[in-house]
Scaffold this active site. Structure first.
Site, short mmCIF file in Angstrom:
data_model
loop_
_atom_site.label_atom_id
_atom_site.label_comp_id
_atom_site.label_asym_id
_atom_site.label_seq_id
_atom_site.Cartn_x
_atom_site.Cartn_y
_atom_site.Cartn_z
N LYS A 145 25.90 -4.78 -1.57
CA LYS A 145 27.18 -4.90 -1.57
C LYS A 145 27.80 -4.11 -0.13
CE LYS A 145 26.84 -3.72 -6.66
NZ LYS A 145 27.45 -2.79 -7.76
N HIS B 277 5.22 5.75 11.71
CA HIS B 277 4.60 5.76 10.51
C HIS B 277 3.63 6.93 10.16
CE1 HIS B 277 3.25 4.14 6.35
NE2 HIS B 277 3.00 2.87 6.88
N ARG C 146 0.70 -1.32 -0.03
CA ARG C 146 0.03 -0.20 -0.12
C ARG C 146 0.91 1.32 -0.04
NH1 ARG C 146 -2.67 -4.00 1.98
NH2 ARG C 146 -0.96 -4.44 2.69
N THR C 147 1.79 1.32 0.83
CA THR C 147 2.72 2.56 1.15
C THR C 147 3.28 2.94 -0.05
OG1 THR C 147 2.51 2.16 3.43
CG2 THR C 147 4.09 3.92 2.66
N ARG D 162 11.51 3.64 3.69
CA ARG D 162 10.91 2.58 4.94
C ARG D 162 12.23 1.83 5.15
NH1 ARG D 162 5.80 -1.11 4.49
NH2 ARG D 162 4.81 0.92 5.38
C1 NCD Z 1 1.68 -1.20 8.09
C2 NCD Z 1 3.23 -1.02 8.47
O1 NCD Z 1 4.20 -1.28 7.50
O2 NCD Z 1 3.70 -0.55 9.55
N1 NCD Z 1 1.42 -1.37 7.04
C3 NCD Z 1 1.10 -0.35 6.17
O3 NCD Z 1 1.77 0.51 5.73
N2 NCD Z 1 -0.40 -0.22 5.82
C4 NCD Z 1 1.14 -2.17 9.16
C5 NCD Z 1 1.94 -3.55 9.17
O4 NCD Z 1 2.68 -3.89 8.40
O5 NCD Z 1 1.24 -4.52 10.11
#
Ligand code: NCD
Length: 300
Positions: free
Chosen positions: A82, A131, A53-54, A103
Protein backbone atom coordinates in the site's frame (compact mmCIF):
# COMPACT_ATOMS: atom_id res chain seq x y z
CA UNK A 1 29.63 -8.39 20.78
CA UNK A 2 29.66 -4.69 21.56
CA UNK A 3 27.06 -3.74 18.99
CA UNK A 4 23.33 -4.02 19.32
CA UNK A 5 22.80 -4.01 15.58
CA UNK A 6 24.59 -6.29 13.14
CA UNK A 7 24.67 -4.38 9.87
CA UNK A 8 28.02 -5.13 8.28
CA UNK A 9 30.86 -7.62 8.64
CA UNK A 10 33.13 -4.57 8.88
CA UNK A 11 31.89 -4.15 12.46
CA UNK A 12 33.27 -7.53 13.50
CA UNK A 13 36.67 -7.93 15.12
CA UNK A 14 38.42 -11.27 15.34
CA UNK A 15 37.34 -11.51 19.00
CA UNK A 16 33.69 -10.82 18.10
CA UNK A 17 33.77 -13.51 15.43
CA UNK A 18 35.50 -16.08 17.60
CA UNK A 19 33.06 -15.47 20.45
CA UNK A 20 30.11 -16.31 18.17
CA UNK A 21 31.85 -19.32 16.61
CA UNK A 22 32.90 -20.71 20.01
CA UNK A 23 29.38 -20.32 21.35
CA UNK A 24 27.98 -21.93 18.18
CA UNK A 25 30.31 -24.90 18.65
CA UNK A 26 29.11 -25.29 22.26
CA UNK A 27 25.49 -25.15 21.12
CA UNK A 28 26.12 -27.65 18.31
CA UNK A 29 27.68 -30.04 20.83
CA UNK A 30 24.84 -29.71 23.34
CA UNK A 31 21.72 -28.01 21.91
CA UNK A 32 19.60 -29.15 24.87
CA UNK A 33 21.58 -26.87 27.20
CA UNK A 34 20.03 -23.76 25.59
CA UNK A 35 16.63 -25.17 24.57
CA UNK A 36 13.94 -22.97 26.10
CA UNK A 37 16.42 -20.36 27.34
CA UNK A 38 14.76 -17.54 25.34
CA UNK A 39 11.14 -18.43 25.90
CA UNK A 40 10.28 -14.74 26.47
CA UNK A 41 11.63 -13.57 23.10
CA UNK A 42 9.91 -12.78 19.81
CA UNK A 43 11.96 -12.25 16.66
CA UNK A 44 10.51 -10.20 13.79
CA UNK A 45 11.28 -11.49 10.28
CA UNK A 46 11.03 -8.88 7.52
CA UNK A 47 11.99 -10.25 4.13
CA UNK A 48 11.42 -7.92 1.21
CA UNK A 49 13.30 -10.35 -1.07
CA UNK A 50 13.13 -14.13 -1.56
CA UNK A 51 14.88 -16.32 1.00
CA UNK A 52 14.88 -19.98 1.99
CA UNK A 53 17.89 -20.64 4.20
CA UNK A 54 18.24 -17.32 5.96
CA UNK A 55 14.58 -16.91 6.85
CA UNK A 56 14.00 -20.54 7.83
CA UNK A 57 17.21 -20.90 9.80
CA UNK A 58 16.57 -17.72 11.81
CA UNK A 59 13.07 -19.02 12.47
CA UNK A 60 14.38 -22.45 13.49
CA UNK A 61 17.20 -20.95 15.59
CA UNK A 62 14.77 -18.73 17.53
CA UNK A 63 12.38 -21.63 18.11
CA UNK A 64 15.20 -23.90 19.23
CA UNK A 65 16.05 -21.29 21.86
CA UNK A 66 12.44 -21.50 23.01
CA UNK A 67 11.34 -18.17 21.52
CA UNK A 68 8.90 -17.37 18.74
CA UNK A 69 8.91 -15.49 15.47
CA UNK A 70 6.53 -13.13 13.76
CA UNK A 71 6.90 -12.91 10.02
CA UNK A 72 5.80 -9.98 7.88
CA UNK A 73 5.16 -12.47 5.07
CA UNK A 74 5.58 -11.58 1.45
CA UNK A 75 5.73 -7.96 0.34
CA UNK A 76 2.56 -8.56 -1.67
CA UNK A 77 0.67 -9.59 1.45
CA UNK A 78 1.89 -6.70 3.63
CA UNK A 79 1.17 -2.97 3.86
CA UNK A 80 4.35 -2.32 1.88
CA UNK A 81 2.09 -3.02 -1.08
CA UNK A 82 0.00 0.00 0.00
CA UNK A 83 3.06 2.23 -0.10
CA UNK A 84 4.23 2.08 3.53
CA UNK A 85 7.84 3.21 4.01
CA UNK A 86 10.53 0.99 5.49
CA UNK A 87 10.92 3.45 8.38
CA UNK A 88 7.22 3.21 9.30
CA UNK A 89 7.17 -0.57 8.90
CA UNK A 90 10.10 -1.11 11.28
CA UNK A 91 8.78 1.42 13.80
CA UNK A 92 5.52 -0.52 13.99
CA UNK A 93 7.16 -3.94 14.23
CA UNK A 94 9.47 -2.61 16.96
CA UNK A 95 6.38 -2.68 19.16
CA UNK A 96 5.73 -6.36 18.40
CA UNK A 97 9.18 -7.95 18.55
CA UNK A 98 12.42 -7.95 20.57
CA UNK A 99 14.74 -7.90 17.52
CA UNK A 100 14.36 -7.62 13.76
CA UNK A 101 15.90 -9.60 10.94
CA UNK A 102 15.71 -7.59 7.73
CA UNK A 103 16.38 -8.50 4.11
CA UNK A 104 15.79 -5.78 1.55
CA UNK A 105 16.83 -5.09 -2.07
CA UNK A 106 18.34 -1.66 -1.29
CA UNK A 107 21.92 -1.32 -0.13
CA UNK A 108 21.97 0.63 3.13
CA UNK A 109 18.43 -0.41 4.12
CA UNK A 110 19.46 -2.25 7.29
CA UNK A 111 21.51 0.74 8.44
CA UNK A 112 18.55 3.02 7.71
CA UNK A 113 16.14 0.74 9.61
CA UNK A 114 18.50 0.63 12.60
CA UNK A 115 18.27 4.42 12.89
CA UNK A 116 14.52 4.27 13.49
CA UNK A 117 14.28 1.60 16.19
CA UNK A 118 15.75 0.82 19.61
CA UNK A 119 15.67 -2.96 19.25
CA UNK A 120 18.55 -4.83 17.54
CA UNK A 121 18.42 -4.97 13.74
CA UNK A 122 20.18 -7.87 12.04
CA UNK A 123 21.01 -7.39 8.38
CA UNK A 124 20.02 -10.52 6.46
CA UNK A 125 21.12 -9.02 3.14
CA UNK A 126 20.82 -5.44 1.84
CA UNK A 127 20.91 -5.47 -1.95
CA UNK A 128 24.46 -5.93 -3.19
CA UNK A 129 25.79 -4.64 0.15
CA UNK A 130 26.39 -7.00 3.06
CA UNK A 131 25.17 -10.29 4.54
CA UNK A 132 27.07 -10.59 7.83
CA UNK A 133 25.24 -13.56 9.36
CA UNK A 134 25.98 -15.64 6.26
CA UNK A 135 29.62 -14.71 6.85
CA UNK A 136 29.51 -16.01 10.42
CA UNK A 137 28.28 -19.41 9.25
CA UNK A 138 30.79 -19.36 6.39
CA UNK A 139 33.59 -18.70 8.88
CA UNK A 140 32.32 -21.46 11.15
CA UNK A 141 32.46 -23.87 8.19
CA UNK A 142 35.95 -22.69 7.23
CA UNK A 143 37.19 -23.09 10.80
CA UNK A 144 35.75 -26.61 11.06
CA UNK A 145 37.20 -27.79 7.75
CA UNK A 146 40.34 -25.83 6.88
CA UNK A 147 41.15 -23.76 9.98
CA UNK A 148 42.27 -20.13 9.90
CA UNK A 149 46.04 -20.68 10.13
CA UNK A 150 47.82 -19.76 6.92
CA UNK A 151 44.51 -19.85 5.05
CA UNK A 152 44.39 -19.37 1.27
CA UNK A 153 40.88 -18.87 -0.11
CA UNK A 154 39.50 -18.39 -3.61
CA UNK A 155 36.22 -16.50 -3.96
CA UNK A 156 34.64 -17.00 -7.36
CA UNK A 157 31.64 -15.85 -9.38
CA UNK A 158 29.72 -12.62 -8.96
CA UNK A 159 32.09 -10.49 -6.90
CA UNK A 160 30.40 -7.27 -7.95
CA UNK A 161 26.84 -7.88 -6.75
CA UNK A 162 27.45 -10.76 -4.32
CA UNK A 163 26.82 -9.47 -0.81
CA UNK A 164 28.05 -12.71 0.76
CA UNK A 165 31.37 -12.06 -1.00
CA UNK A 166 31.69 -8.51 0.31
CA UNK A 167 30.99 -9.57 3.90
CA UNK A 168 33.26 -12.60 3.80
CA UNK A 169 36.18 -10.76 2.22
CA UNK A 170 35.99 -8.04 4.89
CA UNK A 171 35.75 -10.53 7.75
CA UNK A 172 38.70 -12.55 6.46
CA UNK A 173 41.01 -9.57 6.87
CA UNK A 174 40.85 -10.38 10.62
CA UNK A 175 42.52 -13.73 9.92
CA UNK A 176 45.23 -12.53 7.53
CA UNK A 177 43.95 -14.91 4.87
CA UNK A 178 45.42 -14.83 1.38
CA UNK A 179 42.48 -14.02 -0.88
CA UNK A 180 42.16 -14.86 -4.58
CA UNK A 181 39.21 -13.42 -6.49
CA UNK A 182 38.07 -15.16 -9.67
CA UNK A 183 35.43 -13.53 -11.87
CA UNK A 184 34.66 -12.26 -15.34
CA UNK A 185 36.12 -8.78 -15.87
CA UNK A 186 32.64 -7.20 -15.66
CA UNK A 187 31.94 -8.72 -12.22
CA UNK A 188 35.19 -7.82 -10.44
CA UNK A 189 35.24 -6.94 -6.76
CA UNK A 190 33.95 -3.35 -6.29
CA UNK A 191 36.79 -0.85 -5.95
CA UNK A 192 35.68 0.22 -2.45
CA UNK A 193 35.90 -3.37 -1.17
CA UNK A 194 39.31 -3.77 -2.82
CA UNK A 195 40.41 -0.53 -1.18
CA UNK A 196 39.21 -1.69 2.27
CA UNK A 197 41.02 -5.02 1.92
CA UNK A 198 44.26 -3.37 0.85
CA UNK A 199 43.99 -0.87 3.71
CA UNK A 200 43.69 -3.82 6.09
CA UNK A 201 46.92 -5.24 4.66
CA UNK A 202 45.39 -7.95 2.44
CA UNK A 203 47.00 -8.60 -0.92
CA UNK A 204 44.18 -8.88 -3.46
CA UNK A 205 44.94 -11.44 -6.19
CA UNK A 206 42.51 -11.19 -9.11
CA UNK A 207 42.02 -13.74 -11.89
CA UNK A 208 39.64 -14.29 -14.75
CA UNK A 209 40.36 -18.05 -14.83
CA UNK A 210 40.20 -20.48 -11.91
CA UNK A 211 43.01 -22.62 -13.43
CA UNK A 212 45.56 -20.00 -12.39
CA UNK A 213 44.70 -20.30 -8.70
CA UNK A 214 43.03 -23.58 -7.87
CA UNK A 215 46.06 -25.62 -6.84
CA UNK A 216 47.04 -23.12 -4.13
CA UNK A 217 43.61 -23.01 -2.43
CA UNK A 218 42.51 -24.44 0.92
CA UNK A 219 38.96 -23.18 0.38
CA UNK A 220 37.05 -22.37 -2.80
CA UNK A 221 33.91 -20.28 -2.21
CA UNK A 222 31.69 -20.32 -5.29
CA UNK A 223 28.81 -17.88 -5.77
CA UNK A 224 25.79 -17.50 -8.04
CA UNK A 225 25.66 -14.76 -10.66
CA UNK A 226 23.12 -12.39 -9.07
CA UNK A 227 20.77 -12.17 -12.03
CA UNK A 228 18.22 -10.02 -10.18
CA UNK A 229 20.77 -7.20 -9.68
CA UNK A 230 21.68 -6.75 -13.36
CA UNK A 231 20.19 -3.57 -14.79
CA UNK A 232 20.20 -5.25 -18.21
CA UNK A 233 19.31 -8.92 -18.84
CA UNK A 234 21.59 -9.07 -21.91
CA UNK A 235 24.56 -8.26 -19.64
CA UNK A 236 23.59 -11.23 -17.46
CA UNK A 237 23.39 -13.50 -20.51
CA UNK A 238 26.97 -12.57 -21.45
CA UNK A 239 28.33 -14.04 -18.20
CA UNK A 240 25.71 -16.67 -17.27
CA UNK A 241 27.18 -20.14 -17.03
CA UNK A 242 30.71 -18.86 -17.60
CA UNK A 243 32.15 -20.67 -14.57
CA UNK A 244 31.27 -24.18 -13.56
CA UNK A 245 33.07 -26.37 -11.08
CA UNK A 246 33.10 -29.98 -12.22
CA UNK A 247 35.42 -32.96 -11.75
CA UNK A 248 37.73 -31.79 -14.55
CA UNK A 249 38.32 -28.43 -12.85
CA UNK A 250 38.92 -30.17 -9.52
CA UNK A 251 41.64 -32.41 -10.97
CA UNK A 252 44.14 -29.62 -10.20
CA UNK A 253 42.80 -29.03 -6.66
CA UNK A 254 44.48 -30.20 -3.46
CA UNK A 255 42.88 -33.36 -2.06
CA UNK A 256 41.70 -31.51 1.05
CA UNK A 257 40.11 -28.53 -0.73
CA UNK A 258 36.96 -27.30 1.06
CA UNK A 259 34.35 -26.39 -1.56
CA UNK A 260 31.71 -23.94 -0.32
CA UNK A 261 28.71 -22.07 -1.75
CA UNK A 262 26.18 -19.92 0.16
CA UNK A 263 23.42 -21.46 -2.01
CA UNK A 264 21.15 -21.32 -3.92
CA UNK A 265 23.25 -22.67 -6.78
CA UNK A 266 22.07 -22.45 -10.33
CA UNK A 267 24.71 -24.27 -12.37
CA UNK A 268 27.99 -23.16 -10.77
CA UNK A 269 28.76 -26.54 -9.21
CA UNK A 270 28.03 -29.72 -11.10
CA UNK A 271 25.85 -32.12 -9.04
CA UNK A 272 28.46 -34.85 -9.63
CA UNK A 273 30.61 -33.03 -7.02
CA UNK A 274 27.95 -33.30 -4.29
CA UNK A 275 29.02 -36.77 -3.20
CA UNK A 276 32.75 -35.99 -3.12
CA UNK A 277 34.71 -35.10 0.03
CA UNK A 278 35.24 -31.58 -1.36
CA UNK A 279 31.56 -30.63 -1.08
CA UNK A 280 30.77 -28.77 2.14
CA UNK A 281 27.91 -26.55 0.98
CA UNK A 282 25.07 -28.49 2.58
CA UNK A 283 27.01 -28.77 5.84
CA UNK A 284 27.60 -25.00 5.50
CA UNK A 285 23.84 -24.34 5.21
CA UNK A 286 23.15 -26.55 8.25
CA UNK A 287 25.72 -24.61 10.27
CA UNK A 288 23.30 -21.68 9.99
CA UNK A 289 21.32 -23.09 12.93
CA UNK A 290 23.96 -23.18 15.72
CA UNK A 291 25.59 -20.00 14.41
CA UNK A 292 22.30 -18.05 14.35
CA UNK A 293 21.34 -19.50 17.75
CA UNK A 294 24.67 -18.26 19.13
CA UNK A 295 24.22 -14.86 17.53
CA UNK A 296 20.66 -14.42 18.83
CA UNK A 297 21.77 -15.55 22.26
CA UNK A 298 24.45 -12.84 22.29
CA UNK A 299 22.53 -10.02 20.67
CA UNK A 300 19.30 -10.36 22.67
C1 NCD B 1 22.68 -15.55 -0.63
C2 NCD B 1 22.08 -14.16 -0.60
O1 NCD B 1 20.86 -14.03 -0.39
O2 NCD B 1 22.84 -13.23 -0.75
N1 NCD B 1 21.80 -16.54 -0.19
C3 NCD B 1 21.84 -16.89 1.15
O3 NCD B 1 21.46 -16.12 2.00
N2 NCD B 1 22.37 -18.08 1.45
C4 NCD B 1 23.35 -15.90 -1.90
C5 NCD B 1 22.59 -15.78 -3.19
O4 NCD B 1 21.40 -15.43 -3.22
O5 NCD B 1 23.20 -16.06 -4.23
Amino acid sequence: MHHDHLISAKQLSRDDIEAVLDRAAEIAADPDAVAGSRSDTLLGLLFFEPSTRTRMSFDAAMQRLGGGTIDMGSVDASSVKKGESLADTVRVIEGYADALVLRHPSEGSAKLASEFVDIPVINAGDGAGQHPTQTLLDLYTIRENAGFDDLTIGIMGDLKYGRTVHSLAHALTNFEATQHFISPESLRLPSEVRYDLRSAGTTVHEHTEIDNAIETLDVLYVTRIQRERFPDESEYQKVAGEYRIDSTVLESAGSDLTLMHPLPRVDEISPEIDETTYAKYFEQAHNGIPVRMALLDQIL
